[in-house]
Design an enzyme around this catalytic site. Sequence first.
Site, PDB file in Angstrom:
ATOM      1  N   GLY A 161       7.530 -15.827  12.317  1.00 26.19           N
ATOM      2  CA  GLY A 161       6.659 -14.972  11.506  1.00 26.19           C
ATOM      3  C   GLY A 161       7.108 -14.982  10.064  1.00 26.19           C
ATOM      4  O   GLY A 161       7.002 -13.980   9.351  1.00 26.19           O
ATOM      5  N   ARG A 181       5.214  -9.968   6.196  1.00 27.27           N
ATOM      6  CA  ARG A 181       5.961  -9.050   5.312  1.00 27.27           C
ATOM      7  C   ARG A 181       7.423  -8.986   5.707  1.00 27.27           C
ATOM      8  O   ARG A 181       8.322  -9.072   4.870  1.00 27.27           O
ATOM      9  CB  ARG A 181       5.345  -7.635   5.390  1.00 27.27           C
ATOM     10  CG  ARG A 181       4.031  -7.499   4.659  1.00 27.27           C
ATOM     11  CD  ARG A 181       3.422  -6.122   4.922  1.00 27.27           C
ATOM     12  NE  ARG A 181       2.863  -6.065   6.248  1.00 27.27           N
ATOM     13  CZ  ARG A 181       1.591  -6.316   6.550  1.00 27.27           C
ATOM     14  NH1 ARG A 181       0.740  -6.594   5.586  1.00 27.27           N
ATOM     15  NH2 ARG A 181       1.148  -6.257   7.788  1.00 27.27           N
ATOM     16  N   GLY A 210      11.991  -7.268  16.649  1.00 27.19           N
ATOM     17  CA  GLY A 210      11.511  -6.079  15.932  1.00 27.19           C
ATOM     18  C   GLY A 210      10.045  -5.807  16.144  1.00 27.19           C
ATOM     19  O   GLY A 210       9.543  -4.754  15.736  1.00 27.19           O
ATOM     20  N   ALA A 256      14.446  -3.295  19.201  1.00 24.83           N
ATOM     21  CA  ALA A 256      14.391  -1.951  18.621  1.00 24.83           C
ATOM     22  C   ALA A 256      13.083  -1.778  17.881  1.00 24.83           C
ATOM     23  O   ALA A 256      12.619  -2.696  17.193  1.00 24.83           O
ATOM     24  CB  ALA A 256      15.567  -1.720  17.672  1.00 24.83           C
ATOM     25  N   ASN A 283      12.788   0.154  15.540  1.00 27.42           N
ATOM     26  CA  ASN A 283      13.151   0.370  14.136  1.00 27.42           C
ATOM     27  C   ASN A 283      14.623  -0.015  13.949  1.00 27.42           C
ATOM     28  O   ASN A 283      15.491   0.513  14.631  1.00 27.42           O
ATOM     29  CB  ASN A 283      12.944   1.843  13.763  1.00 27.42           C
ATOM     30  CG  ASN A 283      12.951   2.033  12.267  1.00 27.42           C
ATOM     31  OD1 ASN A 283      13.873   1.602  11.590  1.00 27.42           O
ATOM     32  ND2 ASN A 283      11.913   2.658  11.751  1.00 27.42           N
ATOM     33  N   PHE A 284      14.864  -0.940  13.024  1.00 26.86           N
ATOM     34  CA  PHE A 284      16.223  -1.450  12.826  1.00 26.86           C
ATOM     35  C   PHE A 284      16.958  -0.762  11.682  1.00 26.86           C
ATOM     36  O   PHE A 284      18.066  -1.154  11.354  1.00 26.86           O
ATOM     37  CB  PHE A 284      16.188  -2.969  12.613  1.00 26.86           C
ATOM     38  CG  PHE A 284      16.184  -3.736  13.910  1.00 26.86           C
ATOM     39  CD1 PHE A 284      17.364  -3.979  14.591  1.00 26.86           C
ATOM     40  CD2 PHE A 284      15.004  -4.172  14.475  1.00 26.86           C
ATOM     41  CE1 PHE A 284      17.372  -4.657  15.809  1.00 26.86           C
ATOM     42  CE2 PHE A 284      14.992  -4.851  15.688  1.00 26.86           C
ATOM     43  CZ  PHE A 284      16.179  -5.093  16.354  1.00 26.86           C
ATOM     44  N   HIS A 336       2.163   5.045   7.749  1.00 25.04           N
ATOM     45  CA  HIS A 336       2.452   3.642   7.425  1.00 25.04           C
ATOM     46  C   HIS A 336       1.340   3.083   6.551  1.00 25.04           C
ATOM     47  O   HIS A 336       0.247   3.647   6.474  1.00 25.04           O
ATOM     48  CB  HIS A 336       2.552   2.789   8.699  1.00 25.04           C
ATOM     49  CG  HIS A 336       3.877   2.898   9.390  1.00 25.04           C
ATOM     50  ND1 HIS A 336       4.152   3.882  10.298  1.00 25.04           N
ATOM     51  CD2 HIS A 336       5.009   2.144   9.292  1.00 25.04           C
ATOM     52  CE1 HIS A 336       5.397   3.738  10.738  1.00 25.04           C
ATOM     53  NE2 HIS A 336       5.948   2.697  10.145  1.00 25.04           N
ATOM     54  N   HIS A 337       1.616   1.917   5.974  1.00 21.69           N
ATOM     55  CA  HIS A 337       0.654   1.188   5.136  1.00 21.69           C
ATOM     56  C   HIS A 337      -0.635   0.852   5.893  1.00 21.69           C
ATOM     57  O   HIS A 337      -0.675   0.864   7.123  1.00 21.69           O
ATOM     58  CB  HIS A 337       1.318  -0.099   4.629  1.00 21.69           C
ATOM     59  CG  HIS A 337       1.871  -0.952   5.746  1.00 21.69           C
ATOM     60  ND1 HIS A 337       1.117  -1.877   6.414  1.00 21.69           N
ATOM     61  CD2 HIS A 337       3.096  -0.977   6.333  1.00 21.69           C
ATOM     62  CE1 HIS A 337       1.854  -2.455   7.344  1.00 21.69           C
ATOM     63  NE2 HIS A 337       3.074  -1.919   7.314  1.00 21.69           N
ATOM     64  N   LYS A 397      -0.959  -1.868   9.023  1.00 18.37           N
ATOM     65  CA  LYS A 397      -0.317  -1.737  10.341  1.00 18.37           C
ATOM     66  C   LYS A 397      -1.386  -1.688  11.432  1.00 18.37           C
ATOM     67  O   LYS A 397      -2.365  -0.962  11.315  1.00 18.37           O
ATOM     68  CB  LYS A 397       0.560  -0.473  10.383  1.00 18.37           C
ATOM     69  CG  LYS A 397       1.353  -0.365  11.677  1.00 18.37           C
ATOM     70  CD  LYS A 397       2.534   0.567  11.539  1.00 18.37           C
ATOM     71  CE  LYS A 397       3.280   0.718  12.862  1.00 18.37           C
ATOM     72  NZ  LYS A 397       3.880  -0.539  13.322  1.00 18.37           N
ATOM     73  N   THR A 453       8.291   3.343  16.356  1.00 17.58           N
ATOM     74  CA  THR A 453       9.382   4.277  16.053  1.00 17.58           C
ATOM     75  C   THR A 453       9.023   5.696  16.490  1.00 17.58           C
ATOM     76  O   THR A 453       9.846   6.408  17.080  1.00 17.58           O
ATOM     77  CB  THR A 453       9.675   4.263  14.535  1.00 17.58           C
ATOM     78  OG1 THR A 453       9.956   2.929  14.168  1.00 17.58           O
ATOM     79  CG2 THR A 453      10.826   5.175  14.180  1.00 17.58           C
TER      80      THR A 453
HETATM   81  P1  NAD Z   1       2.784  -9.247   9.315  1.00 19.67           P
HETATM   82  O1  NAD Z   1       1.380  -9.228   9.865  1.00 19.67           O
HETATM   83  O2  NAD Z   1       2.962  -9.226   7.829  1.00 19.67           O
HETATM   84  O3  NAD Z   1       3.563 -10.523   9.877  1.00 19.67           O
HETATM   85  C1  NAD Z   1       3.492 -10.953  11.215  1.00 19.67           C
HETATM   86  C2  NAD Z   1       3.737 -12.462  11.212  1.00 19.67           C
HETATM   87  O4  NAD Z   1       3.737 -12.905  12.563  1.00 19.67           O
HETATM   88  C3  NAD Z   1       2.640 -13.225  10.469  1.00 19.67           C
HETATM   89  O5  NAD Z   1       3.238 -14.167   9.615  1.00 19.67           O
HETATM   90  C4  NAD Z   1       1.867 -13.914  11.597  1.00 19.67           C
HETATM   91  O6  NAD Z   1       1.349 -15.172  11.199  1.00 19.67           O
HETATM   92  C5  NAD Z   1       2.950 -14.080  12.654  1.00 19.67           C
HETATM   93  N1  NAD Z   1       2.329 -14.190  13.976  1.00 19.67           N
HETATM   94  C6  NAD Z   1       1.499 -13.301  14.561  1.00 19.67           C
HETATM   95  N2  NAD Z   1       1.070 -13.776  15.753  1.00 19.67           N
HETATM   96  C7  NAD Z   1       1.645 -14.993  15.906  1.00 19.67           C
HETATM   97  C8  NAD Z   1       1.604 -15.966  16.928  1.00 19.67           C
HETATM   98  N3  NAD Z   1       0.872 -15.788  18.030  1.00 19.67           N
HETATM   99  N4  NAD Z   1       2.347 -17.085  16.767  1.00 19.67           N
HETATM  100  C9  NAD Z   1       3.101 -17.274  15.666  1.00 19.67           C
HETATM  101  N5  NAD Z   1       3.167 -16.379  14.650  1.00 19.67           N
HETATM  102  C10 NAD Z   1       2.458 -15.257  14.780  1.00 19.67           C
HETATM  103  O7  NAD Z   1       3.520  -8.009   9.992  1.00 19.67           O
HETATM  104  P2  NAD Z   1       4.923  -7.347   9.561  1.00 19.67           P
HETATM  105  O8  NAD Z   1       4.661  -6.141   8.716  1.00 19.67           O
HETATM  106  O9  NAD Z   1       5.858  -8.404   9.087  1.00 19.67           O
HETATM  107  O10 NAD Z   1       5.402  -6.794  10.985  1.00 19.67           O
HETATM  108  C11 NAD Z   1       5.618  -7.659  12.086  1.00 19.67           C
HETATM  109  C12 NAD Z   1       5.970  -6.825  13.317  1.00 19.67           C
HETATM  110  O11 NAD Z   1       7.219  -6.156  13.104  1.00 19.67           O
HETATM  111  C13 NAD Z   1       4.968  -5.733  13.653  1.00 19.67           C
HETATM  112  O12 NAD Z   1       4.885  -5.608  15.062  1.00 19.67           O
HETATM  113  C14 NAD Z   1       5.597  -4.486  13.047  1.00 19.67           C
HETATM  114  O13 NAD Z   1       5.161  -3.284  13.658  1.00 19.67           O
HETATM  115  C15 NAD Z   1       7.040  -4.756  13.316  1.00 19.67           C
HETATM  116  N6  NAD Z   1       8.001  -4.039  12.459  1.00 19.67           N
HETATM  117  C16 NAD Z   1       9.127  -3.608  13.080  1.00 19.67           C
HETATM  118  C17 NAD Z   1      10.127  -3.011  12.349  1.00 19.67           C
HETATM  119  C18 NAD Z   1      11.413  -2.636  13.052  1.00 19.67           C
HETATM  120  O14 NAD Z   1      12.367  -2.167  12.391  1.00 19.67           O
HETATM  121  N7  NAD Z   1      11.507  -2.858  14.376  1.00 19.67           N
HETATM  122  C19 NAD Z   1       9.982  -2.828  10.971  1.00 19.67           C
HETATM  123  C20 NAD Z   1       8.815  -3.283  10.359  1.00 19.67           C
HETATM  124  C21 NAD Z   1       7.828  -3.914  11.119  1.00 19.67           C
END
Ligand code: NAD
Length: 271
Positions: A9, A13, A97, A121, A123-124, A154-155, A158, A165
């Site tokens: 990914g 973001r 994540g 997790a 949330n990390f 959130h933004h 999402k 979290t």
């Molecule tokens: P985002 O949409 O900006 O990025 C997701 C990325 O995953 C994109 O580049 C997309 O192309 C890729 N992707 C999606 N489906 C795919 C697939 N089938 N094959 C290959 N690539 C694929 O989202 P983001 O804001 O970066 O968040 C990503 C995830 O992380 C979300 O589930 C979000 O809720 C989670 N998140 C978790 C935490 C944490 O601390 N655990 C913090 C922030 C975001």
Amino acid sequence: MAVRVAITGFGGRMGRALAEALLLSDEAELSAAVVRPGSSLVGADAGEVAGLGRNGIAIVDSLDKADFDVLIDFTAPQATVDNSAYCAAHGHPIVIGTTGFDSEQKNQVLTNAGKVALCLASNFSTGVNLCFKLLEIAARVMGEDADIEIVEAHHRHKVDAPSGTALSMGEVVAETLGRDLEKVAIYGREGQTGARERDTIGFATVRGGDVVGEHSVMFLAEGERVEISHRASSRLSFARGAVRAAIWLMGNKQSVRAPGHYDMRDVLGLN
Ligand code: NAD
């Protein structure tokens, strides 16, 4: 030698924030950047795409083309199911994540913990994981006498709600109080809802703008209220925690962490 980390990914973001966190780390480095097949980013320089200057790592479209010790995956539920199966088959620890799994997807992901070390997790960030601990104390002390409500923001981009979290916070509180979150959770209210039942845990969601992530758990008692709140102002807080988890999973490189399901509280020594 630094721990070599692949990021899936990479175009997202969190992918870019993870690249920055790895650049700031003395103990881990980016070794592969993976995007979905067909992405226009394939072949581009990962450092340039992340806005960090050229690093000579060409973005690839599959884990088969990546060279790494440990994977950090912040993508989408089905992609994470596939990526965790890949890591289990090839013996790579994985930091996950991604949020928004249904129960079948979560089970599929966790099956892989039988073969490799997996840190999952919602949330990390260090602060949120500290809040989990504080919530246990608050629930023990006030939980039976208070109405408990969880509000998150959130933004606008999402895609899942309530946030992973917020759900984890609800689980910590419910578990401490011996309640089953699936039975006591109330997701939003509208119309003639009737009076609030004491054992329920309410969730409310705000979406908009560029809010990185805000959570507040309220313990509302007669005559007083306690709120445990966390506000993330930068995705770097999640990314740095995920990098810390990746380093922790690799142990001292002579002894990679044993297969199993870990979370950020294990990494921080809070469990
Ligand atoms: P985002 O949409 O900006 O990025 C997701 C990325 O995953 C994109 O580049 C997309 O192309 C890729 N992707 C999606 N489906 C795919 C697939 N089938 N094959 C290959 N690539 C694929 O989202 P983001 O804001 O970066 O968040 C990503 C995830 O992380 C979300 O589930 C979000 O809720 C989670 N998140 C978790 C935490 C944490 O601390 N655990 C913090 C922030 C975001």
